[in-house]
Enzyme design. Structure first.
Site, short mmCIF file in Angstrom:
data_model
loop_
_atom_site.label_atom_id
_atom_site.label_comp_id
_atom_site.label_asym_id
_atom_site.label_seq_id
_atom_site.Cartn_x
_atom_site.Cartn_y
_atom_site.Cartn_z
N LYS A 13 0.83 -1.21 0.00
CA LYS A 13 0.00 0.00 0.00
C LYS A 13 0.87 1.26 0.00
O LYS A 13 0.56 2.22 -0.71
CB LYS A 13 -0.95 0.01 1.21
CG LYS A 13 -1.97 -1.14 1.19
CD LYS A 13 -3.07 -0.97 2.23
CE LYS A 13 -2.59 -1.00 3.65
NZ LYS A 13 -2.04 -2.29 4.09
N ARG A 88 -10.33 0.30 8.29
CA ARG A 88 -9.83 -1.05 8.54
C ARG A 88 -10.95 -1.94 9.09
O ARG A 88 -10.75 -3.14 9.23
CB ARG A 88 -8.75 -0.99 9.61
CG ARG A 88 -7.33 -0.71 9.12
CD ARG A 88 -6.46 -1.86 9.17
NE ARG A 88 -5.11 -1.87 9.65
CZ ARG A 88 -4.09 -1.10 9.37
NH1 ARG A 88 -4.22 -0.04 8.67
NH2 ARG A 88 -2.90 -1.38 9.82
N ARG A 127 12.01 -5.47 6.62
CA ARG A 127 12.09 -4.01 6.64
C ARG A 127 12.95 -3.52 7.81
O ARG A 127 12.89 -4.07 8.90
CB ARG A 127 10.68 -3.47 6.84
CG ARG A 127 10.26 -2.50 5.76
CD ARG A 127 8.94 -1.90 6.11
NE ARG A 127 7.92 -2.22 5.12
CZ ARG A 127 6.64 -1.91 5.27
NH1 ARG A 127 6.20 -1.33 6.36
NH2 ARG A 127 5.78 -2.21 4.33
N ARG A 162 11.09 -2.24 13.48
CA ARG A 162 9.97 -1.73 14.27
C ARG A 162 9.36 -2.87 15.07
O ARG A 162 9.28 -4.00 14.58
CB ARG A 162 8.89 -1.18 13.31
CG ARG A 162 8.95 0.29 13.08
CD ARG A 162 8.01 0.77 11.99
NE ARG A 162 6.71 0.12 11.93
CZ ARG A 162 5.83 0.30 10.93
NH1 ARG A 162 6.13 1.10 9.93
NH2 ARG A 162 4.68 -0.31 10.92
N ARG A 173 -0.86 -9.42 13.31
CA ARG A 173 -1.47 -8.38 12.46
C ARG A 173 -2.22 -9.02 11.29
O ARG A 173 -3.29 -8.56 10.91
CB ARG A 173 -0.39 -7.42 11.92
CG ARG A 173 0.10 -6.45 12.97
CD ARG A 173 1.34 -5.72 12.51
NE ARG A 173 1.12 -4.77 11.44
CZ ARG A 173 2.10 -4.21 10.73
NH1 ARG A 173 3.36 -4.52 10.98
NH2 ARG A 173 1.82 -3.36 9.78
P1 AMP Z 1 0.03 0.25 9.32
O1 AMP Z 1 1.31 0.99 9.19
O2 AMP Z 1 -1.07 0.75 8.43
O3 AMP Z 1 0.19 -1.24 9.21
O4 AMP Z 1 -0.50 0.51 10.81
C1 AMP Z 1 0.29 0.23 11.94
C2 AMP Z 1 -0.60 0.05 13.16
O5 AMP Z 1 -1.38 1.24 13.39
C3 AMP Z 1 -1.64 -1.06 13.04
O6 AMP Z 1 -1.09 -2.34 13.37
C4 AMP Z 1 -2.69 -0.59 14.05
O7 AMP Z 1 -2.26 -0.83 15.38
C5 AMP Z 1 -2.70 0.91 13.85
N1 AMP Z 1 -3.67 1.33 12.82
C6 AMP Z 1 -3.40 1.87 11.59
N2 AMP Z 1 -4.53 2.15 10.92
C7 AMP Z 1 -5.54 1.77 11.72
C8 AMP Z 1 -6.95 1.81 11.60
N3 AMP Z 1 -7.56 2.26 10.48
N4 AMP Z 1 -7.71 1.34 12.64
C9 AMP Z 1 -7.13 0.89 13.76
N5 AMP Z 1 -5.80 0.81 13.94
C10 AMP Z 1 -5.00 1.27 12.95
#
Ligand code: AMP
Length: 215
Positions: A13, A88, A127, A162, A173
């Site tokens: 993404k 999400r 990463r 991270r 996840r």
């Molecule tokens: P990402 O970088 O998009 O994978 O997001 C990293 C973390 O941020 C996720 O594992 C969630 O803990 C939180 N997060 C990001 N977007 C959302 C969302 N739309 N709803 C809830 N948690 C989110």
């Protein structure tokens, strides 16, 4: 141009968003980046969000919705945006739908990126991020390694993995993605603006998207 980009963690993404930003001159709104910025600032939202993020869980809908709503209403979003990582959950998608109706805003595309699970795990565990908060350059030990092991090419700081990119957290996840974000595909699938594309190679994926968006 207003796009929702769906897909599991590691589907590409971020990469595809960057290419869409370049092509259409719009902004990328990544909910993960937005939350990480709050965590870095140690704001009340950041402190709350970190409790969930560190174990790979989704942060509560109201925290993320309020942050995204504020961001979408900023002036640089007027010409268009890509929502990356948001919505999400079906609850978030419903709230977003109502918000767009109030704003009289129409979506141009809902794109679902697909990739096999082994590839997602490999991409995410490989990463590395620069530990210098002012730099945060991103590397990949297979496809974009730093010149010197574990050292940032740009600023010389050490590279870190991270917490939410360690293998056990990633598996969590992906499990959460299937359970909570999977239903989103059903939610949007009847929409004529919805389509899925495989994202194994970014250039091929991007060409398919451009063909399908047709703008
Ligand atoms: P990402 O970088 O998009 O994978 O997001 C990293 C973390 O941020 C996720 O594992 C969630 O803990 C939180 N997060 C990001 N977007 C959302 C969302 N739309 N709803 C809830 N948690 C989110």
């Amino acid at each position: 141009m207003r796009i929702i980009l769906l897909g599991p963690p590691g589907a590409g993404k971020g990469t595809i968003s960057a290419l869409l930003v370049e092509r259409y001159g719009i902004v990328q709104l990544s909910s993960g980046d937005l939350l990480r910025a709050e965590v870095k600032k140690n704001s009340p939202t950041g402190k709350k969000a970190a409790e969930y993020m560190n174990r790979g869980a989704l942060v509560p809908d109201e925290i993320i919705f309020d942050s995204m709503k504020a961001r979408i209403n900023e002036s640089d979003c007027l010409k268009g945006f890509i929502l990356d990582g948001f919505p999400r959950t079906v609850t978030q998608a419903d709230s977003l739908k109502k918000m767009f109706m109030n704003m009289q805003v129409e979506l141009d595309a809902v794109i679902n990126l697909e990739a096999p699970e082994e590839l997602l795990i490999r991409r995410l565990t490989s990463r590395r991020t620069c530990s210098n908060t002012g730099c945060q350059a991103i590397y990949n030990i297979f496809t974009k390694p730093p010149k010197k092991d574990n050292v940032c090419d740009i600023c010389g700081s050490s590279l870190i993995q991270r917490d939410d990119e360690k293998e056990d957290v990633i598996k969590n996840r992906l499990k959460i993605f299937k359970e909570t974000t999977g239903p989103l595909i059903n939610y949007y699938s009847s929409d004529k603006k919805f389509f899925s594309v495989p994202c194994i190679d970014a250039d091929t994926c991007m060409s398919e998207i451009i063909n399908k968006i047709n703008i």
